[in-house]
Motif scaffolding. Sequence first.
Motif, PDB file in Angstrom:
ATOM      1  N   UNK A 308      18.732   1.272   1.015  1.00 58.25           N
ATOM      2  CA  UNK A 308      18.172   1.708  -0.275  1.00 58.25           C
ATOM      3  C   UNK A 308      17.172   0.700  -0.837  1.00 58.25           C
ATOM      4  N   UNK A 309      17.396  -0.595  -0.556  1.00 59.21           N
ATOM      5  CA  UNK A 309      16.449  -1.634  -0.996  1.00 59.21           C
ATOM      6  C   UNK A 309      15.050  -1.345  -0.471  1.00 59.21           C
ATOM      7  N   UNK A 310      14.986  -0.736   0.712  1.00 62.66           N
ATOM      8  CA  UNK A 310      13.686  -0.475   1.340  1.00 62.66           C
ATOM      9  C   UNK A 310      13.004   0.756   0.748  1.00 62.66           C
ATOM     10  N   UNK A 311      13.804   1.563   0.036  1.00 64.27           N
ATOM     11  CA  UNK A 311      13.288   2.856  -0.423  1.00 64.27           C
ATOM     12  C   UNK A 311      12.693   2.752  -1.831  1.00 64.27           C
ATOM     13  N   UNK A 312      11.558   2.057  -1.929  1.00 62.08           N
ATOM     14  CA  UNK A 312      10.875   2.011  -3.226  1.00 62.08           C
ATOM     15  C   UNK A 312       9.870   3.169  -3.303  1.00 62.08           C
ATOM     16  N   UNK A 313       9.122   3.230  -4.393  1.00 63.49           N
ATOM     17  CA  UNK A 313       8.190   4.363  -4.574  1.00 63.49           C
ATOM     18  C   UNK A 313       7.212   4.483  -3.413  1.00 63.49           C
ATOM     19  N   UNK A 314       6.716   3.316  -2.954  1.00 62.81           N
ATOM     20  CA  UNK A 314       5.732   3.337  -1.861  1.00 62.81           C
ATOM     21  C   UNK A 314       6.374   3.911  -0.594  1.00 62.81           C
ATOM     22  N   UNK A 315       7.653   3.586  -0.385  1.00 54.62           N
ATOM     23  CA  UNK A 315       8.341   4.086   0.811  1.00 54.62           C
ATOM     24  C   UNK A 315       8.481   5.612   0.745  1.00 54.62           C
ATOM     25  N   UNK A 316       8.876   6.131  -0.413  1.00 56.40           N
ATOM     26  CA  UNK A 316       9.003   7.591  -0.519  1.00 56.40           C
ATOM     27  C   UNK A 316       7.641   8.270  -0.339  1.00 56.40           C
ATOM     28  N   UNK A 317       6.604   7.623  -0.891  1.00 57.77           N
ATOM     29  CA  UNK A 317       5.261   8.177  -0.734  1.00 57.77           C
ATOM     30  C   UNK A 317       4.906   8.270   0.741  1.00 57.77           C
ATOM     31  N   UNK A 318       5.206   7.195   1.445  1.00 54.37           N
ATOM     32  CA  UNK A 318       4.920   7.134   2.884  1.00 54.37           C
ATOM     33  C   UNK A 318       5.707   8.227   3.632  1.00 54.37           C
ATOM     34  N   UNK A 319       7.006   8.377   3.286  1.00 54.09           N
ATOM     35  CA  UNK A 319       7.847   9.358   3.980  1.00 54.09           C
ATOM     36  C   UNK A 319       7.339  10.780   3.735  1.00 54.09           C
ATOM     37  N   UNK A 320       6.929  11.051   2.498  1.00 57.80           N
ATOM     38  CA  UNK A 320       6.425  12.400   2.197  1.00 57.80           C
ATOM     39  C   UNK A 320       5.079  12.636   2.892  1.00 57.80           C
ATOM     40  N   UNK A 321       4.228  11.598   2.910  1.00 61.96           N
ATOM     41  CA  UNK A 321       2.925  11.755   3.572  1.00 61.96           C
ATOM     42  C   UNK A 321       3.120  11.970   5.071  1.00 61.96           C
ATOM     43  N   UNK A 322       4.075  11.240   5.645  1.00 58.03           N
ATOM     44  CA  UNK A 322       4.333  11.387   7.083  1.00 58.03           C
ATOM     45  C   UNK A 322       4.826  12.804   7.381  1.00 58.03           C
TER      46      UNK A 322
END
Length: 419
Positions: A308-322
């Motif tokens: 969860x520490x890795x899941x910041x806003x930028x990470x979610x953005x990246x996951x959705x873009x991927x």
Amino acid sequence: MLANAEQLLPGGGVTSLSLPGGVRKVIARGKGSRIWDVAGDEYVDYLLGSGPLIAGHAHPAVVDAVQRQAALGSTFYAVTEPILRLAQRIVDSVPCAEMVQFCTSGSEATAYALRIARAATGRDAVLKFEGGFHGANDYAQMSLFPSVAATYPSSQPSSGGIPHALVEDVLVVPFNDLGQVRAVVEENRNRLSAIIVEPVQRVIEPVPGFLQGLRDLATRYGIVLIFDEIVTGFRLGEAGAQGYYGVKPDLATYGKIIGGGYPLAAVAGQSTLMELADPGRRGKGDYVYFSGTLNGNPIAAVAGLATMELLDDAAYKRLFAAGERLRGGLQDAFARHDIAVRVLGIGPMFQVLITDETVRDYWGMQRADSVRLKKIAAAVFQQGFFLSGDKGYLSLAHTDDDLDRTIQAFAVAIRSQSD
Ligand SMILES: Cc1ncc(COP(=O)(O)O)c(C=O)c1O
């Protein structure tokens, strides 16, 4: 080694996984977006342990947290600091979560949530959706993959060994059909304890107003609304599907990501409901027994927290873009060969369905051409992509290059299957 697996394990596997083309693989290790089998063959992995590994395999931060905790002791059957930190994290992130209780698997979490609902309402019946997946428990196995059309709300067991009584107590309706839900709820309002739903059923999104409609009906008739967020929790954002769609259930179940790839699951929700599981209440008629040897396991808790520490806003953005890049690329690859497909999913999830209809429910998925898809998936698999042809997951470790090579592999497979 493979012959041995067949002799030792029913069907040669440890889960219901079936790989395209009937291939069998014994996995040796994983790192990032890759896994390797015992023969040394490398695959880009889209199974990701069936979803927990949103950070990819063996992420250094997760490995480090697990190693440190393992050295401190693996299990205590008592409260630890890591599990308190994880409970706090869930309460801080999830709109419905006032309290949390932990168990080991998602199947247990949904069974406990349903038990709490029955205890709270004093009613036995449960409404679930046809094709909705809530794990291996007896209730969850009702109308999971029916082969004949139901006379709603009659349910059918999808496994042997389910008590006949559950046919009475589990009512089913099609996902996304609020009219049917309303009719069945109104007719059975005095015996329904819970409505349990995957807010995104497998990969099918709820139509606008559907989840809110469930919320309104549950509130009106004093029924417990349970969102099964075992897939969507911390995947569609830290508030999960309830945050994404803006509808708050009474209880929600968690698994997969919260354990970071280790065995952990949870029920979270309103304290008035969760407190029924307080062992101090033993002896009261509505006391809910909720306990297990490995419940709240600290190794799984630190793995979940590190993830969860890795899941910041930028990470979610990246996951959705991927997710969008892969779904869009696959859609185009099929379109170039005039094959009608719907690449379903949201955020870091995807599933290809060869169909020209808008898929809203279980039967919509069933009508897709799964035989042709399995052939294409087998040809993709052979090119080094570990996917089943059903739902696939993406991780932070998947690069754009991984995704583009996957789309390319599909293009090759579609061509070879079209010749
Ligand atoms: C929505 C949903 N609920 C429940 C479960 C069951 O979880 P577990 O496999 O941990 O028992 C799953 C597993 O994939 C799931 O996807």
